[in-house]
Design a protein around this motif. Structure first.
Motif, PDB file in Angstrom:
ATOM      1  N   ALA A  75       0.832  -1.209   0.000  1.00 65.85           N
ATOM      2  CA  ALA A  75       0.000   0.000   0.000  1.00 65.85           C
ATOM      3  C   ALA A  75       0.867   1.259   0.000  1.00 65.85           C
ATOM      4  O   ALA A  75       2.035   1.222   0.398  1.00 65.85           O
ATOM      5  CB  ALA A  75      -0.901  -0.001   1.228  1.00 65.85           C
ATOM      6  N   LYS A  76       0.258   2.335  -0.449  1.00 67.79           N
ATOM      7  CA  LYS A  76       0.924   3.643  -0.421  1.00 67.79           C
ATOM      8  C   LYS A  76       1.396   3.943   0.995  1.00 67.79           C
ATOM      9  O   LYS A  76       0.690   3.676   1.956  1.00 67.79           O
ATOM     10  CB  LYS A  76      -0.081   4.712  -0.871  1.00 67.79           C
ATOM     11  CG  LYS A  76       0.541   5.814  -1.681  1.00 67.79           C
ATOM     12  CD  LYS A  76      -0.489   6.746  -2.251  1.00 67.79           C
ATOM     13  CE  LYS A  76       0.132   7.729  -3.232  1.00 67.79           C
ATOM     14  NZ  LYS A  76       0.806   7.119  -4.369  1.00 67.79           N
ATOM     15  N   GLY A  77       2.591   4.477   1.118  1.00 65.75           N
ATOM     16  CA  GLY A  77       3.127   4.793   2.438  1.00 65.75           C
ATOM     17  C   GLY A  77       4.108   3.744   2.940  1.00 65.75           C
ATOM     18  O   GLY A  77       4.835   3.978   3.908  1.00 65.75           O
ATOM     19  N   THR A  78       4.150   2.567   2.288  1.00 63.13           N
ATOM     20  CA  THR A  78       5.054   1.506   2.740  1.00 63.13           C
ATOM     21  C   THR A  78       6.518   1.935   2.581  1.00 63.13           C
ATOM     22  O   THR A  78       7.359   1.649   3.432  1.00 63.13           O
ATOM     23  CB  THR A  78       4.795   0.207   1.945  1.00 63.13           C
ATOM     24  OG1 THR A  78       3.408  -0.104   2.035  1.00 63.13           O
ATOM     25  CG2 THR A  78       5.591  -0.946   2.518  1.00 63.13           C
ATOM     26  N   VAL A  79       6.795   2.664   1.487  1.00 57.57           N
ATOM     27  CA  VAL A  79       8.178   3.103   1.256  1.00 57.57           C
ATOM     28  C   VAL A  79       8.626   4.030   2.394  1.00 57.57           C
ATOM     29  O   VAL A  79       9.749   3.917   2.898  1.00 57.57           O
ATOM     30  CB  VAL A  79       8.294   3.811  -0.110  1.00 57.57           C
ATOM     31  CG1 VAL A  79       9.640   4.505  -0.240  1.00 57.57           C
ATOM     32  CG2 VAL A  79       8.083   2.818  -1.245  1.00 57.57           C
TER      33      VAL A  79
END
Ligand SMILES: [Zn+2]
Length: 371
Positions: A75-79
């Motif tokens: 999901a977005k934000g994992t990085v």
């Protein structure tokens, strides 16, 4: 950091979970700059479901198709949470192996060819699709069209050990729903029709369809149903995963699933099943084996050992192999822990796989691969 790792870091640092169109564009922008320097234009291809995939090619005549997906399961934000880091020979980060290392392998192998001015007398086509992690529903027709126009397909997914994947299981996905009748479990128990009880019978029957000798497995992996302990449940559902190893096995499995769905042990219930085969099997075949042997010989000539591997998972190779196009997979570097926080990539294998792919492509017009 060398050029391979610089590109890998750049790609990993872009969140690109399936469906994240901003992320896909970010990846495409990075690739586009590199491809343009090699006179390769990155073309956006919109699928019928609205998903967008990217294709680049250079050269004329017979085509070899390279495929690597740019989506991840994260999901977005994992990085922002996990980042990208390197420790010794290991790189870590979301998608670092599956499949951003495959994208790096393709780009860097092409840059190697380009710098040597050694482009073969073939077309090299590269597809970067953005929905592989959900089974490639949009990109499948694009993949199939490009593959049908190609002499060989190399899917640059991560390798398992130092091996090339030449066979993969086929996959089916099903939803089973059971409908009963609710009743008070104390005052009018006998008026109820218990959907969970019926589902329990069905689950056992479905699991028993598993036949290891034939290579057929069924796994009821998700169940749900009921509201409260004092209500006879009027609804229950299950999600089922089917794996097969040869074409033709799906007919029997589907017939068995339909039979189990239709025959009820609990009075007054009804059941419904939906779903089907999502990836056809990629059984062992001469075509894929012959392509593997050409690749292996190139690797051996450079001092690298590679072997063959049969995978229980599916990939886009299932689609192209089912069309009869010679296909090998696992052409990317060695990694593991996929779809989890434990994901890692072996850095030395990244360099090796780039070199082997570059050398293989350099000689592709002399390898006698024309179908
Ligand atoms: Zn993958």
């Amino acid at each position: 950091m060398d050029n391979n790792l610089e590109l890998l870091a750049e790609l990993v640092k872009v969140d690109s979970g399936t469906g994240d169109s901003e992320g896909m564009l970010g990846i495409a922008r990075i690739l586009s700059g590199r491809l343009q320097k090699m006179q390769m234009a990155l073309q956006a291809m919109e699928a019928a479901d609205g998903s967008v995939h990217f294709f680049a090619s250079r050269g004329k005549g017979n085509r070899v198709l390279l495929i690597a997906h740019i989506d991840t399961v994260f999901a977005k934000g994992t990085v922002a949470k996990r980042g990208f880091d390197i420790e010794g020979d290991t790189a870590r980060g979301p998608g670092v192996s599956d499949c951003k290392s495959g994208v790096v392998t393709i780009i860097r192998a092409l840059e190697h060819l380009n710098s040597l001015d050694a482009w073969p007398d073939w077309e090299i086509g590269c597809l970067f699709n953005s929905d592989e992690e959900i089974g490639s529903p949009g990109s499948r027709p694009i993949i199939e069209k490009l593959a049908n126009e190609s002499q060989a397909v190399l899917v640059v997914e991560p390798a398992e050990g130092e091996n090339i994947t030449i066979s993969r299981k086929g996959i089916g996905r099903f939803d089973l729903q059971v409908f009963g009748k609710a009743a008070h479990s104390g005052s009018n128990y006998q008026d109820g029709h218990n959907a969970i009880l019926e589902l329990a019978h069905k689950i056992i029957a479905i699991q028993e369809l598993t036949d290891f000798d034939a290579g057929i497995t069924l796994n009821v992996g998700v169940v749900g149903g009921g509201l409260r302990p004092n209500i006879v449940p009027d609804y229950a559902e299950a999600e089922i995963d089917l794996r097969i190893i040869e074409a033709g096995q799906e007919e029997k499995a589907l017939a068995d699933l339909n039979r189990i769905t239709a025959s009820n042990k609990v009075n007054g219930v009804a059941a419904k099943i939906s779903g089907g085969i999502t990836r056809p099997p990629m059984p062992f075949c001469e075509r894929n084996d012959a392509l593997y042997r050409k690749y292996r010989d190139v690797a051996l000539s450079m001092g690298f050992q590679v072997g063959v591997h049969s995978s229980g998972g599916g990939s886009d190779a299932n689609f192209t192999a089912a069309l009869g196009i010679p296909t090998i997979d696992g052409v990317g570097p060695v990694g593991g822990g996929h779809h989890s926080e434990a994901e890692y990539l072996s850095i030395p294998s990244l360099q090796n796989r780039i070199m082997i792919l570059g050398e293989f492509l350099k000689h592709i017009d002399t390898l006698d691969l024309v179908r």
